[in-house]
Scaffold this motif. Structure first.
Motif, PDB file in Angstrom:
ATOM      1  N   HIS A  51       0.838  -1.201   0.000  1.00  0.00           N
ATOM      2  CA  HIS A  51       0.000   0.000   0.000  1.00  0.00           C
ATOM      3  C   HIS A  51       0.873   1.251   0.000  1.00  0.00           C
ATOM      4  CE1 HIS A  51      -3.577  -2.400   0.788  1.00  0.00           C
ATOM      5  NE2 HIS A  51      -2.831  -3.086   1.634  1.00  0.00           N
ATOM      6  N   ARG A  52       0.358   2.309  -0.586  1.00  0.00           N
ATOM      7  CA  ARG A  52       1.086   3.581  -0.602  1.00  0.00           C
ATOM      8  C   ARG A  52       0.803   4.376   0.655  1.00  0.00           C
ATOM      9  NH1 ARG A  52       3.230   4.994  -5.664  1.00  0.00           N
ATOM     10  NH2 ARG A  52       2.257   3.923  -7.396  1.00  0.00           N
ATOM     11  N   ARG A  53       1.852   5.048   1.137  1.00  0.00           N
ATOM     12  CA  ARG A  53       1.732   5.989   2.239  1.00  0.00           C
ATOM     13  C   ARG A  53       2.526   7.232   1.859  1.00  0.00           C
ATOM     14  NH1 ARG A  53      -1.714   3.032   2.923  1.00  0.00           N
ATOM     15  NH2 ARG A  53      -2.246   1.796   4.742  1.00  0.00           N
ATOM     16  N   PHE A  54       2.096   8.361   2.382  1.00  0.00           N
ATOM     17  CA  PHE A  54       2.686   9.645   2.026  1.00  0.00           C
ATOM     18  C   PHE A  54       3.150  10.369   3.276  1.00  0.00           C
ATOM     19  CE2 PHE A  54      -0.422   8.287  -1.013  1.00  0.00           C
ATOM     20  CZ  PHE A  54       0.202   8.493  -2.231  1.00  0.00           C
ATOM     21  N   ARG A  55       4.349  10.948   3.227  1.00  0.00           N
ATOM     22  CA  ARG A  55       4.866  11.704   4.374  1.00  0.00           C
ATOM     23  C   ARG A  55       4.055  12.979   4.543  1.00  0.00           C
ATOM     24  NH1 ARG A  55       9.706   9.661   2.148  1.00  0.00           N
ATOM     25  NH2 ARG A  55      10.790   8.365   3.660  1.00  0.00           N
ATOM     26  N   GLU A  56       3.540  13.170   5.751  1.00  0.00           N
ATOM     27  CA  GLU A  56       2.693  14.327   6.017  1.00  0.00           C
ATOM     28  C   GLU A  56       3.421  15.638   5.722  1.00  0.00           C
ATOM     29  OE1 GLU A  56      -0.395  15.938   9.381  1.00  0.00           O
ATOM     30  OE2 GLU A  56       1.405  14.904  10.083  1.00  0.00           O
ATOM     31  N   SER A  57       4.676  15.742   6.083  1.00  0.00           N
ATOM     32  CA  SER A  57       5.415  16.990   5.863  1.00  0.00           C
ATOM     33  C   SER A  57       5.504  17.318   4.368  1.00  0.00           C
ATOM     34  CB  SER A  57       6.813  16.913   6.467  1.00  0.00           C
ATOM     35  OG  SER A  57       7.566  15.872   5.866  1.00  0.00           O
ATOM     36  N   GLU A  58       5.739  16.312   3.540  1.00  0.00           N
ATOM     37  CA  GLU A  58       5.821  16.532   2.098  1.00  0.00           C
ATOM     38  C   GLU A  58       4.460  16.934   1.526  1.00  0.00           C
ATOM     39  OE1 GLU A  58       6.979  14.130  -1.991  1.00  0.00           O
ATOM     40  OE2 GLU A  58       7.572  13.282  -0.062  1.00  0.00           O
ATOM     41  N   VAL A  59       3.411  16.285   2.001  1.00  0.00           N
ATOM     42  CA  VAL A  59       2.052  16.591   1.539  1.00  0.00           C
ATOM     43  C   VAL A  59       1.681  18.025   1.910  1.00  0.00           C
ATOM     44  CG1 VAL A  59      -0.392  16.033   1.870  1.00  0.00           C
ATOM     45  CG2 VAL A  59       1.285  14.198   1.581  1.00  0.00           C
ATOM     46  N   ARG A  60       1.961  18.408   3.146  1.00  0.00           N
ATOM     47  CA  ARG A  60       1.625  19.767   3.598  1.00  0.00           C
ATOM     48  C   ARG A  60       2.434  20.821   2.854  1.00  0.00           C
ATOM     49  NH1 ARG A  60      -2.701  19.753   6.837  1.00  0.00           N
ATOM     50  NH2 ARG A  60      -2.845  17.969   8.220  1.00  0.00           N
ATOM     51  N   THR A  61       3.694  20.524   2.539  1.00  0.00           N
ATOM     52  CA  THR A  61       4.528  21.451   1.765  1.00  0.00           C
ATOM     53  C   THR A  61       3.944  21.639   0.366  1.00  0.00           C
ATOM     54  OG1 THR A  61       6.512  20.858   2.995  1.00  0.00           O
ATOM     55  CG2 THR A  61       6.837  21.841   0.820  1.00  0.00           C
ATOM     56  N   LEU A  62       3.570  20.543  -0.281  1.00  0.00           N
ATOM     57  CA  LEU A  62       2.977  20.625  -1.617  1.00  0.00           C
ATOM     58  C   LEU A  62       1.658  21.381  -1.576  1.00  0.00           C
ATOM     59  CD1 LEU A  62       3.001  19.869  -4.611  1.00  0.00           C
ATOM     60  CD2 LEU A  62       1.931  17.696  -3.985  1.00  0.00           C
ATOM     61  N   LEU A  63       0.846  21.113  -0.583  1.00  0.00           N
ATOM     62  CA  LEU A  63      -0.433  21.806  -0.441  1.00  0.00           C
ATOM     63  C   LEU A  63      -0.209  23.309  -0.262  1.00  0.00           C
ATOM     64  CD1 LEU A  63      -3.516  21.519  -0.259  1.00  0.00           C
ATOM     65  CD2 LEU A  63      -3.244  21.124   2.187  1.00  0.00           C
ATOM     66  N   ALA A  64       0.755  23.676   0.559  1.00  0.00           N
ATOM     67  CA  ALA A  64       1.059  25.098   0.785  1.00  0.00           C
ATOM     68  C   ALA A  64       1.550  25.762  -0.499  1.00  0.00           C
ATOM     69  CB  ALA A  64       2.094  25.242   1.885  1.00  0.00           C
ATOM     70  N   GLN A  65       2.384  25.062  -1.268  1.00  0.00           N
ATOM     71  CA  GLN A  65       2.884  25.609  -2.533  1.00  0.00           C
ATOM     72  C   GLN A  65       1.743  25.824  -3.518  1.00  0.00           C
ATOM     73  OE1 GLN A  65       5.727  22.680  -3.720  1.00  0.00           O
ATOM     74  NE2 GLN A  65       7.406  23.624  -2.572  1.00  0.00           N
ATOM     75  N   LEU A  66       0.879  24.839  -3.629  1.00  0.00           N
ATOM     76  CA  LEU A  66      -0.234  24.950  -4.577  1.00  0.00           C
ATOM     77  C   LEU A  66      -1.210  26.024  -4.144  1.00  0.00           C
ATOM     78  CD1 LEU A  66      -0.873  21.191  -5.334  1.00  0.00           C
ATOM     79  CD2 LEU A  66       0.242  22.880  -6.800  1.00  0.00           C
ATOM     80  N   THR A  67      -1.442  26.145  -2.842  1.00  0.00           N
ATOM     81  CA  THR A  67      -2.335  27.176  -2.329  1.00  0.00           C
ATOM     82  C   THR A  67      -1.736  28.552  -2.575  1.00  0.00           C
ATOM     83  OG1 THR A  67      -3.136  25.673  -0.627  1.00  0.00           O
ATOM     84  CG2 THR A  67      -3.545  28.010  -0.280  1.00  0.00           C
ATOM     85  N   HIS A  68      -0.437  28.701  -2.357  1.00  0.00           N
ATOM     86  CA  HIS A  68       0.251  29.973  -2.580  1.00  0.00           C
ATOM     87  C   HIS A  68       0.211  30.326  -4.066  1.00  0.00           C
ATOM     88  CE1 HIS A  68       3.683  32.631  -3.410  1.00  0.00           C
ATOM     89  NE2 HIS A  68       3.376  33.159  -2.241  1.00  0.00           N
ATOM     90  N   ASP A  69       0.473  29.360  -4.939  1.00  0.00           N
ATOM     91  CA  ASP A  69       0.443  29.598  -6.386  1.00  0.00           C
ATOM     92  C   ASP A  69      -0.948  30.029  -6.846  1.00  0.00           C
ATOM     93  OD1 ASP A  69       3.085  28.879  -6.490  1.00  0.00           O
ATOM     94  OD2 ASP A  69       2.722  26.893  -7.369  1.00  0.00           O
ATOM     95  N   ALA A  70      -1.981  29.405  -6.302  1.00  0.00           N
ATOM     96  CA  ALA A  70      -3.358  29.752  -6.670  1.00  0.00           C
ATOM     97  C   ALA A  70      -3.694  31.166  -6.189  1.00  0.00           C
ATOM     98  CB  ALA A  70      -4.339  28.752  -6.085  1.00  0.00           C
ATOM     99  N   ASP A  71      -3.260  31.517  -4.988  1.00  0.00           N
ATOM    100  CA  ASP A  71      -3.529  32.847  -4.445  1.00  0.00           C
ATOM    101  C   ASP A  71      -2.793  33.929  -5.218  1.00  0.00           C
ATOM    102  OD1 ASP A  71      -5.193  31.817  -2.517  1.00  0.00           O
ATOM    103  OD2 ASP A  71      -3.682  31.868  -0.923  1.00  0.00           O
ATOM    104  N   SER A  72      -1.571  33.668  -5.639  1.00  0.00           N
ATOM    105  CA  SER A  72      -0.767  34.681  -6.329  1.00  0.00           C
ATOM    106  C   SER A  72      -1.192  34.871  -7.781  1.00  0.00           C
ATOM    107  CB  SER A  72       0.708  34.335  -6.249  1.00  0.00           C
ATOM    108  OG  SER A  72       0.982  33.133  -6.930  1.00  0.00           O
ATOM    109  N   SER A  73      -1.952  33.916  -8.337  1.00  0.00           N
ATOM    110  CA  SER A  73      -2.387  34.050  -9.724  1.00  0.00           C
ATOM    111  C   SER A  73      -3.685  34.820  -9.862  1.00  0.00           C
ATOM    112  CB  SER A  73      -2.531  32.672 -10.357  1.00  0.00           C
ATOM    113  OG  SER A  73      -3.599  31.970  -9.768  1.00  0.00           O
ATOM    114  N   ARG A  74      -4.246  35.242  -8.750  1.00  0.00           N
ATOM    115  CA  ARG A  74      -5.517  35.983  -8.786  1.00  0.00           C
ATOM    116  C   ARG A  74      -5.280  37.431  -9.066  1.00  0.00           C
ATOM    117  NH1 ARG A  74      -9.069  33.397  -3.888  1.00  0.00           N
ATOM    118  NH2 ARG A  74      -9.019  31.338  -4.708  1.00  0.00           N
TER     119      ARG A  74
END
Length: 74
Positions: A51-74
């Motif tokens: 089964h796949r598992r994902f490191r929480e720190s990596e997931v949260r970093t990616l989420l923060a990057q995508l959220t920041h990118d979405a906010d800055s493109s507005r």
């Protein structure tokens, strides 16, 4: 007895998330998370059962990057 926790560094354990937990954070289907992992967009670890598992720190970093990118493109 609990399962051992994966560690990214010896001094800081990192919680492992299931595809469903990651999907809930990104508001996508768990199959999408699996496709991201297969494509290399997000790192994953395989359990002894395959089964796949994902490191929480990596997931949260990616989420923060995508959220920041979405906010800055507005």
């Amino acid at each position: 007895m609990t399962a051992p926790t994966q560690q990214t560094r010896h001094d800081h354990p990192d919680k492992l998330l299931t595809p469903g937990e990651v999907a809930a954070l990104f508001r996508v289907d768990p199959k999408t998370v699996t496709r991201w992992a297969a494509a290399g967009r997000i790192g994953s670890i395989r359990t002894p059962g395959g089964h796949r598992r994902f490191r929480e720190s990596e997931v949260r970093t990616l989420l923060a990057q995508l959220t920041h990118d979405a906010d800055s493109s507005r």
